[in-house]
Scaffold this motif. Structure first.
Motif, PDB file in Angstrom:
ATOM      1  N   ALA A 138       0.838  -1.201   0.000  1.00 18.82           N
ATOM      2  CA  ALA A 138       0.000   0.000   0.000  1.00 18.82           C
ATOM      3  C   ALA A 138       0.873   1.251   0.000  1.00 18.82           C
ATOM      4  CB  ALA A 138      -0.923  -0.010   1.213  1.00 18.82           C
ATOM      5  N   GLU A 175       2.248   1.729  -3.377  1.00 24.85           N
ATOM      6  CA  GLU A 175       1.193   2.253  -4.260  1.00 24.85           C
ATOM      7  C   GLU A 175       1.092   3.778  -4.109  1.00 24.85           C
ATOM      8  OE1 GLU A 175      -2.157   1.573  -6.922  1.00 24.85           O
ATOM      9  OE2 GLU A 175      -0.737   0.121  -6.163  1.00 24.85           O
ATOM     10  N   SER A 202       4.323   5.444  -5.553  1.00 24.59           N
ATOM     11  CA  SER A 202       4.317   5.447  -7.024  1.00 24.59           C
ATOM     12  C   SER A 202       3.409   6.546  -7.552  1.00 24.59           C
ATOM     13  CB  SER A 202       3.827   4.118  -7.585  1.00 24.59           C
ATOM     14  OG  SER A 202       4.518   3.062  -7.066  1.00 24.59           O
ATOM     15  N   VAL A 225      -3.791  -2.010  -0.054  1.00 25.44           N
ATOM     16  CA  VAL A 225      -3.732  -1.501  -1.431  1.00 25.44           C
ATOM     17  C   VAL A 225      -5.121  -1.085  -1.908  1.00 25.44           C
ATOM     18  CG1 VAL A 225      -3.215  -2.113  -3.828  1.00 25.44           C
ATOM     19  CG2 VAL A 225      -1.679  -2.843  -2.012  1.00 25.44           C
ATOM     20  N   ARG A 244      -6.224   2.671  -3.066  1.00 24.18           N
ATOM     21  CA  ARG A 244      -6.800   2.965  -4.389  1.00 24.18           C
ATOM     22  C   ARG A 244      -8.089   3.767  -4.262  1.00 24.18           C
ATOM     23  NH1 ARG A 244      -5.179  -2.847  -6.952  1.00 24.18           N
ATOM     24  NH2 ARG A 244      -3.012  -2.291  -7.351  1.00 24.18           N
TER      25      ARG A 244
END
Length: 119
Positions: A68, A71, A74, A104, A108
């Motif tokens: 996570a 993520e 990034s 994750v 999102r």
């Protein structure tokens, strides 16, 4: 008498990515003795380590999956490159999470939420 006059300094900070010459103008620019300090953007691994450290400090335990955090790192690296943005996403992810565990999937959802607000 001149020895009594203190030397003054001026610190200019720019995060806009614009050239300093454009920001202050030619006349002022050429009268300054410029010493530039350039700070490189954080790498993805550095962002992850910063987030881990701050979350551990704030919560006393690991509340986020490493994937996570990658993520988030990034996404931030490809958009704002601002560590504050990463913490904003974490904050939204904690609010979205049912069990105060940042996964994750939760990240999102938090990123989606922020992207909708940005439009």
């Amino acid at each position: 008498m001149r020895n009594c006059i203190p030397k003054l300094g001026l610190i200019l900070i720019s995060t806009s990515g614009n050239d300093l010459l454009k920001l202050v103008g030619k006349r002022l620019f050429y009268t300054l003795r410029i010493e530039a300090l350039l700070f490189e953007p954080y790498s993805i691994n550095e962002l992850v380590e910063i987030m881990k450290s701050r979350l551990k400090e704030a919560f006393g335990k690991n509340i986020a999956d490493e994937l996570a955090l990658f993520e988030i790192a990034s996404f931030v690296k490809s958009t704002s490159q601002n560590v504050r943005h990463a913490f904003s996403i974490i904050q939204d992810a904690i609010e979205v999470s049912d069990e105060n565990k940042v996964t994750v999937e939760v990240v999102r959802k938090a990123i989606e939420k922020q992207m909708k607000l940005a439009r």
